[in-house]
Scaffold this active site. Structure first.
Site, PDB file in Angstrom:
ATOM      1  N   THR A  14      59.558  30.553  17.670  1.00  0.00           N
ATOM      2  CA  THR A  14      60.646  29.731  17.130  1.00  0.00           C
ATOM      3  C   THR A  14      60.339  28.243  17.273  1.00  0.00           C
ATOM      4  O   THR A  14      60.418  27.485  16.303  1.00  0.00           O
ATOM      5  CB  THR A  14      61.959  30.061  17.889  1.00  0.00           C
ATOM      6  OG1 THR A  14      62.172  31.458  17.800  1.00  0.00           O
ATOM      7  CG2 THR A  14      63.149  29.338  17.287  1.00  0.00           C
ATOM      8  N   VAL A  15      59.963  27.810  18.476  1.00  0.00           N
ATOM      9  CA  VAL A  15      59.755  26.369  18.697  1.00  0.00           C
ATOM     10  C   VAL A  15      58.501  25.887  17.972  1.00  0.00           C
ATOM     11  O   VAL A  15      58.520  24.856  17.283  1.00  0.00           O
ATOM     12  CB  VAL A  15      59.663  26.048  20.213  1.00  0.00           C
ATOM     13  CG1 VAL A  15      59.419  24.565  20.429  1.00  0.00           C
ATOM     14  CG2 VAL A  15      60.928  26.482  20.934  1.00  0.00           C
ATOM     15  N   GLU A 130      59.780  16.691  27.293  1.00  0.00           N
ATOM     16  CA  GLU A 130      61.179  16.428  26.915  1.00  0.00           C
ATOM     17  C   GLU A 130      61.903  17.708  26.489  1.00  0.00           C
ATOM     18  O   GLU A 130      63.084  17.899  26.765  1.00  0.00           O
ATOM     19  CB  GLU A 130      61.225  15.407  25.768  1.00  0.00           C
ATOM     20  CG  GLU A 130      62.619  14.999  25.329  1.00  0.00           C
ATOM     21  CD  GLU A 130      63.390  14.277  26.419  1.00  0.00           C
ATOM     22  OE1 GLU A 130      63.086  13.124  26.694  1.00  0.00           O
ATOM     23  OE2 GLU A 130      64.328  14.881  26.991  1.00  0.00           O
ATOM     24  N   GLU A 191      66.236  33.560  25.701  1.00  0.00           N
ATOM     25  CA  GLU A 191      64.843  33.740  26.101  1.00  0.00           C
ATOM     26  C   GLU A 191      64.391  35.132  25.676  1.00  0.00           C
ATOM     27  O   GLU A 191      65.214  36.017  25.436  1.00  0.00           O
ATOM     28  CB  GLU A 191      64.721  33.645  27.629  1.00  0.00           C
ATOM     29  CG  GLU A 191      65.103  32.301  28.209  1.00  0.00           C
ATOM     30  CD  GLU A 191      64.215  31.180  27.712  1.00  0.00           C
ATOM     31  OE1 GLU A 191      63.019  31.201  27.972  1.00  0.00           O
ATOM     32  OE2 GLU A 191      64.736  30.276  27.031  1.00  0.00           O
ATOM     33  N   ASP A 202      67.152  30.367  34.171  1.00  0.00           N
ATOM     34  CA  ASP A 202      66.718  29.349  33.208  1.00  0.00           C
ATOM     35  C   ASP A 202      67.345  27.991  33.562  1.00  0.00           C
ATOM     36  O   ASP A 202      66.667  26.959  33.585  1.00  0.00           O
ATOM     37  CB  ASP A 202      67.131  29.798  31.794  1.00  0.00           C
ATOM     38  CG  ASP A 202      66.782  28.771  30.729  1.00  0.00           C
ATOM     39  OD1 ASP A 202      65.597  28.632  30.397  1.00  0.00           O
ATOM     40  OD2 ASP A 202      67.706  28.091  30.242  1.00  0.00           O
ATOM     41  N   LYS A 206      65.514  24.382  34.903  1.00  0.00           N
ATOM     42  CA  LYS A 206      65.772  23.060  34.304  1.00  0.00           C
ATOM     43  C   LYS A 206      66.330  22.091  35.350  1.00  0.00           C
ATOM     44  O   LYS A 206      65.980  20.906  35.360  1.00  0.00           O
ATOM     45  CB  LYS A 206      66.735  23.217  33.118  1.00  0.00           C
ATOM     46  CG  LYS A 206      66.095  23.990  31.958  1.00  0.00           C
ATOM     47  CD  LYS A 206      67.130  24.443  30.939  1.00  0.00           C
ATOM     48  CE  LYS A 206      66.468  25.181  29.780  1.00  0.00           C
ATOM     49  NZ  LYS A 206      67.440  25.883  28.921  1.00  0.00           N
ATOM     50  N   GLY A 303      67.222  26.266  20.139  1.00  0.00           N
ATOM     51  CA  GLY A 303      67.074  26.443  18.698  1.00  0.00           C
ATOM     52  C   GLY A 303      65.841  25.742  18.168  1.00  0.00           C
ATOM     53  O   GLY A 303      65.270  24.856  18.807  1.00  0.00           O
TER      54      GLY A 303
END
Ligand code: HSE
Length: 433
Positions: A14-15, A130, A191, A202, A206, A303
């Site tokens: 996806t990314v 980022e 995920e 998760d 972060k 997303g």
């Protein structure tokens, strides 16, 4: 114009697909922002023939990472494959080969940040990340650059879009947990292993990254207490609503003296608070700095294109040369601490919501109140609705406390759980007021 910045993507899920799409479709705009073109030279994938959400020239698809590593015109490797084993090798090999690294991999940084950043310093290369925290929200830059004159004193953040989507859907549409999770998976927020989303891991990864930038602490996995959302019951969502609150999965860092407490847990937030208004898969980070005061950053936390926005911003910063300067001075995951140590949350003061299932009989309430009083905990409000059919069954008893130390509250709950009138283990959440 200077020479192009050569880029290779490793992973095209996806990314990766979003990054490729952006690099190919907005090349003129990106070149103008970067002062040089951003050239996508290779996309390293496991299966070259797989159908992807982006159409890629077959000439740039390869299964062989070495093609990218040995290309002298590749300056940056984007690790977008996820996982912590192969991804770590890819990052370390890329640095050793003299490539900068951009990664969206929060689990990898939380697990192996020290090793990766030391390797980058040795290779005189930069690691940008980022996209690893809060998807499209530029929180890494905000902390590392825009708020660098501050000492951050607290962080309260919604850092997992899947959990926030599930909690919003359960509260607003009254749907079941499993249905909401299935919807989040279909929408592509979750995920590969959604357990990491819903058990708080998760968000903890972060938070570890934010804590590294804000406080210079490297939190070991067990130092971030985490409670997920899997056990949240509809009855508590209803009581929260009745009391004027909403339940959010918050990642929090509280500073006291030279100590910082880090934890992830469902928290009751007043409906009128800014964090309570953050709906669906959105993320938000509320930071308090000693100079700026309270700030809130909000946006899409997951997303394809929001995450691509952050990855490509890192590429632009590398192309301009800004990222390398920030990296040099920030000394992330180095031995150079800032005097903070990570402490358990026992001393953190909070208000608490406590829901008990008690037999509606003389003395039940008195016993519960005594257990709280013995720890010096004062009750702020109490709700008990009448049992529908007489008093022979367990009824929910909801207590809101005044501020108390977490450790003392936990000690009281241990005693309460052993009382004869208590029919199920107590359910409790801290209350943000
Ligand atoms: N699975 C994550 C979330 C997105 O739901 O927020 C990427 O970090």
């Amino acid at each position: 114009m200077a020479d192009a910045l050569g880029i290779a993507l490793v992973g095209c899920g996806t990314v990766g697909a979003g990054v490729a799409k952006l690099l190919l479709s907005e090349s003129a705009r990106l070149a103008q922002r970067a002062g040089r073109s951003l050239e996508l030279r290779h996309v390293v994938v496991q299966d070259q023939h797989k159908l992807r959400p982006v159409e890629l020239p077959s000439s740039i698809l390869t299964k062989d990472l070495n093609v990218a590593l040995h290309d002298p015109h590749v300056h940056v490797i984007c690790e977008l494959m996820g996982g912590t084993t192969t991804a770590k090798q890819v990052v370390l090999e890329s640095l050793a080969r003299g490539k900068h690294v951009v990664t969206a991999n929060k689990a990898l940084l939380a697990d192996a940040g020290h090793e990766i950043f030391e390797a980058a310093r040795i290779a005189d290369r930069t690691v940008c990340f980022e996209a690893a925290v809060a998807g499209g929200v530029p929180i890494i830059r905000a902390l590392a650059e825009s708020l660098s004159a501050n000492q951050i004193t607290s962080i309260q953040a919604i850092l997992n879009g899947t959990s926030n989507f599930i909690l919003t859907a359960m509260a607003e549409r009254g749907i079941r947990y499993s249905q909401a999770l299935a919807e989040a998976q279909q929408l592509g927020f979750a995920e590969a292993d959604p357990t990491l989303d819903v058990d708080g891991s998760d968000a903890a990864h972060k938070l570890a990254i934010l804590a590294q930038i804000a406080f210079g602490v490297t939190a070991k996995p067990h130092e971030i207490e985490r409670v997920g959302i899997e056990q949240i019951e509809a009855i508590d969502i209803r009581f929260a609503t009745e009391l004027g609150y909403t339940i959010k999965l918050l990642a929090e860092a509280w500073v006291a003296g030279g100590h910082v407490a880090l934890h992830v847990a469902p928290v009751m937030v007043r409906k009128t608070d800014m964090l309570a208004q953050v709906r669906g898969s959105f993320n938000a980070i509320q930071l308090v700095g000693d100079v700026v005061g309270e700030t809130l950053f909000q946006g899409p936390g997951a997303g394809m294109m929001p995450t691509a926005s952050s990855v490509v911003a890192d590429l632009i910063d590398l192309a301009v040369g800004r990222a390398q300067r920030t990296f040099d001075v920030a000394k992330l995951w180095s031995k150079e601490g800032r005097g903070f140590s990570v402490e358990p949350s026992e001393k953190v003061r909070s208000r608490f919501y406590l829901r008990l299932m008690v037999m509606d009989q003389p003395g039940s309430l008195a016993d519960v109140c005594r257990a709280l009083a013995e720890q010096g905990i004062s009750i702020s409000s109490l709700v008990q609705h009448e049992a529908p059919e007489g008093n022979s069954q367990a009824v929910p008893l909801v207590i809101m406390t005044h501020y108390a130390e977490t450790g003392k509250f936990r000690a009281a709950v241990k005693v309460i759980d052993r009382l004869p009138a208590i029919q199920q283990p107590a359910v409790s959440y801290s209350v943000d007021d």
